[in-house]
Write an enzyme that holds these catalytic residues in place. Structure first.
Site, short mmCIF file in Angstrom:
data_model
loop_
_atom_site.label_atom_id
_atom_site.label_comp_id
_atom_site.label_asym_id
_atom_site.label_seq_id
_atom_site.Cartn_x
_atom_site.Cartn_y
_atom_site.Cartn_z
N ARG A 223 102.92 24.09 -18.57
CA ARG A 223 103.33 25.49 -18.47
C ARG A 223 104.80 25.61 -18.89
O ARG A 223 105.59 24.68 -18.67
CB ARG A 223 103.21 25.99 -17.03
CG ARG A 223 101.79 26.26 -16.58
CD ARG A 223 101.22 27.51 -17.25
NE ARG A 223 99.87 27.80 -16.78
CZ ARG A 223 98.75 27.42 -17.42
NH1 ARG A 223 98.82 26.75 -18.55
NH2 ARG A 223 97.57 27.74 -16.93
N HIS A 271 100.37 28.55 -27.18
CA HIS A 271 99.51 28.29 -26.02
C HIS A 271 98.03 28.17 -26.45
O HIS A 271 97.18 28.93 -26.01
CB HIS A 271 99.67 29.39 -24.96
CG HIS A 271 99.20 28.96 -23.60
ND1 HIS A 271 99.82 29.30 -22.43
CD2 HIS A 271 98.14 28.21 -23.21
CE1 HIS A 271 99.19 28.80 -21.40
NE2 HIS A 271 98.14 28.11 -21.85
P1 NDP Z 1 94.81 18.55 -12.24
O1 NDP Z 1 95.00 19.38 -11.02
O2 NDP Z 1 93.49 17.93 -12.49
O3 NDP Z 1 95.89 17.35 -12.26
C1 NDP Z 1 97.22 17.56 -11.94
C2 NDP Z 1 97.95 16.23 -11.97
O4 NDP Z 1 99.34 16.47 -11.75
C3 NDP Z 1 97.50 15.29 -10.87
O5 NDP Z 1 97.52 13.96 -11.32
C4 NDP Z 1 98.57 15.50 -9.79
O6 NDP Z 1 98.78 14.39 -8.94
C5 NDP Z 1 99.78 15.70 -10.65
N1 NDP Z 1 100.83 16.40 -9.89
C6 NDP Z 1 100.77 17.63 -9.35
N2 NDP Z 1 101.93 17.91 -8.69
C7 NDP Z 1 102.70 16.82 -8.82
C8 NDP Z 1 103.98 16.48 -8.35
N3 NDP Z 1 104.72 17.32 -7.62
N4 NDP Z 1 104.47 15.25 -8.67
C9 NDP Z 1 103.74 14.39 -9.39
N5 NDP Z 1 102.50 14.64 -9.87
C10 NDP Z 1 101.99 15.85 -9.57
O7 NDP Z 1 95.25 19.47 -13.47
P2 NDP Z 1 94.70 19.44 -14.97
O8 NDP Z 1 94.87 18.07 -15.52
O9 NDP Z 1 93.35 20.03 -15.03
O10 NDP Z 1 95.67 20.49 -15.67
C11 NDP Z 1 97.06 20.34 -15.67
C12 NDP Z 1 97.71 21.61 -16.20
O11 NDP Z 1 97.54 21.72 -17.61
C13 NDP Z 1 97.13 22.93 -15.70
O12 NDP Z 1 97.57 23.21 -14.38
C14 NDP Z 1 97.65 23.92 -16.71
O13 NDP Z 1 98.92 24.39 -16.29
C15 NDP Z 1 97.82 23.07 -17.97
N6 NDP Z 1 96.91 23.50 -19.03
C16 NDP Z 1 97.43 23.90 -20.22
C17 NDP Z 1 96.60 24.30 -21.24
C18 NDP Z 1 97.15 24.70 -22.54
O14 NDP Z 1 96.40 25.18 -23.39
N7 NDP Z 1 98.44 24.51 -22.79
C19 NDP Z 1 95.14 24.29 -21.10
C20 NDP Z 1 94.69 23.82 -19.82
C21 NDP Z 1 95.55 23.45 -18.83
P3 NDP Z 1 97.61 13.85 -7.96
O15 NDP Z 1 96.66 13.14 -8.90
O16 NDP Z 1 98.29 12.94 -7.04
O17 NDP Z 1 97.02 15.08 -7.32
C1 OXD Z 2 94.53 26.88 -18.77
C2 OXD Z 2 95.24 27.37 -19.96
O1 OXD Z 2 95.14 26.73 -17.71
O2 OXD Z 2 94.58 27.82 -20.92
O3 OXD Z 2 93.31 26.63 -18.88
O4 OXD Z 2 96.45 27.29 -20.01
#
Ligand code: NDP
Ligand code: OXD
Length: 308
Positions: A223, A271
């Site tokens: 993000r 995005h």
């Molecule tokens: P998940 O919830 O599956 O994974 C999040 C990961 O981040 C986990 O490993 C989590 O740790 C880690 N994490 C969260 N908070 C912290 C912290 N404070 N310190 C360290 N590690 C942390 O999310 P996704 O993989 O599904 O998606 C990630 C993000 O990608 C979405 O939230 C979205 O913002 C973005 N996104 C962007 C898109 C785009 O087109 N640009 C499309 C889709 C998503 P733990 O494993 O310990 O819980």
């Molecule tokens: C998502 C995105 O969060 O598109 O799926 O950014």
């Protein structure tokens, strides 16, 4: 068990037709056609319309259109309504492709060569092999883990960092604040795939950039709120960072006069790293509704306290 969809109309029409084929017994209404509000049990939204929760009192679950939920004001979602994010293989595959493209582009100096081409300059950089390049992925969830697996298969030295400890074949896994500096020190290319929460807001700042090897690069695809954009510009200008590929910014869309657009060491995409794919997204939605009706846990259930 009617679904109400309140987001982009074109996608709504596509999802409606895929759902009608796969699950003709599940009615799908597209905002503002709410019909009888008492029939709405499931809401599929990016940002729910103002006042919607008061209008549909029988709501049983809120599904985010995407993987992220930071765009939702969770305080407005009734406490008894579970919030579920999109967990589906099409979204994962798109992100794996995008990050592979971005990491390979940086690895093979594409940002530099695009700049050279514009000036008609023919000058080569040393060719480095993937096996000699270290890529670090912030976030090892649904997307980060799949991205790491692809990077390993491309031959990169791959590391990842998460809140709690993970174990992924071929990936050096780091966890928590105490292991962050060691992780950063070994990341020539840093990929951000964290969710946006109070704990990760502005995480990509001058302090973090200073802990990367000099000349490291950034792929930011979580993000825009993760990145301190002024600190990025300063780090590029001081050559602490070599280049950045940004799929997410603040604001979106980025205004035409914004300095990120014209910076020679930055590539921007609007995005588009990944989007839910209608076929697989509808499979995921149908499966979650089935689970919900059977009293089983839904996939992608959001922990409201954690914020992801
Ligand atoms: P998940 O919830 O599956 O994974 C999040 C990961 O981040 C986990 O490993 C989590 O740790 C880690 N994490 C969260 N908070 C912290 C912290 N404070 N310190 C360290 N590690 C942390 O999310 P996704 O993989 O599904 O998606 C990630 C993000 O990608 C979405 O939230 C979205 O913002 C973005 N996104 C962007 C898109 C785009 O087109 N640009 C499309 C889709 C998503 P733990 O494993 O310990 O819980
Ligand atoms: C998502 C995105 O969060 O598109 O799926 O950014």
């Amino acid at each position: 068990m009617t679904i109400l969809y309140t987001s982009e109309a074109t996608r709504g029409a596509e999802w409606a037709s895929v759902l009608a084929r796969k699950a003709p017994d599940i009615p799908f209404r597209i905002w503002p056609d709410v019909g009888d509000p008492d029939e709405i049990h499931y809401l599929v939204s990016w940002i729910p319309p103002e006042g919607i929760f008061e209008r549909i009192p029988k709501l049983e679950a809120l599904f985010s259109i995407g993987a992220g939920v930071d765009q939702l004001d969770l305080a407005k979602v009734p406490a008894h309504v579970p919030v579920v994010r999109m967990v589906e293989p099409g979204l994962i595959a798109g992100m794996v492709d995008y990050v592979s493209m971005a990491v390979l582009a940086i690895h093979r100096d594409l940002v530099f060569y695009v700049g050279q081409q514009r000036q008609r300059v023919w000058q080569s950089k040393r060719v480095v092999l993937a096996q000699d390049r270290r890529v670090g992925v912030l976030g090892l969830g649904m997307l980060g883990e799949a991205v790491c697996e692809r990077l390993v298969s491309l031959g990169f030295q791959t590391a990842g960092w998460s809140r709690t400890r993970r174990d992924i074949d071929g990936v050096r896994c780091f966890a928590g604040k105490e292991q962050m500096d060691a992780f950063l020190a070994g990341s020539d290319i840093l990929v951000c795939l964290l969710p946006l929460t109070p704990a990760t807001q502005d995480i990509l700042d001058a302090g973090l950039f200073a802990k990367l090897p000099r000349g490291a690069s950034l792929v930011s695809t979580g993000r825009g709120g993760h990145l301190n954009q002024d600190d990025l510009l300063a780090a590029l200008d001081s050559e602490q960072l070599s280049c950045a590929i940004l799929d997410v910014t603040i604001p979106e869309p980025l205004p035409a006069e914004h300095p990120l657009w014209a910076h020679p060491k930055i590539l921007i995409t609007p995005h588009v790293a990944s989007k839910p794919q209608a076929e697989t997204a509808m499979d995921a939605l149908i499966e979650n509704i089935r689970r919900h009706r059977a009293g089983q846990p839904m996939l992608g259930l959001v922990d409201r306290m954690r914020g992801y």
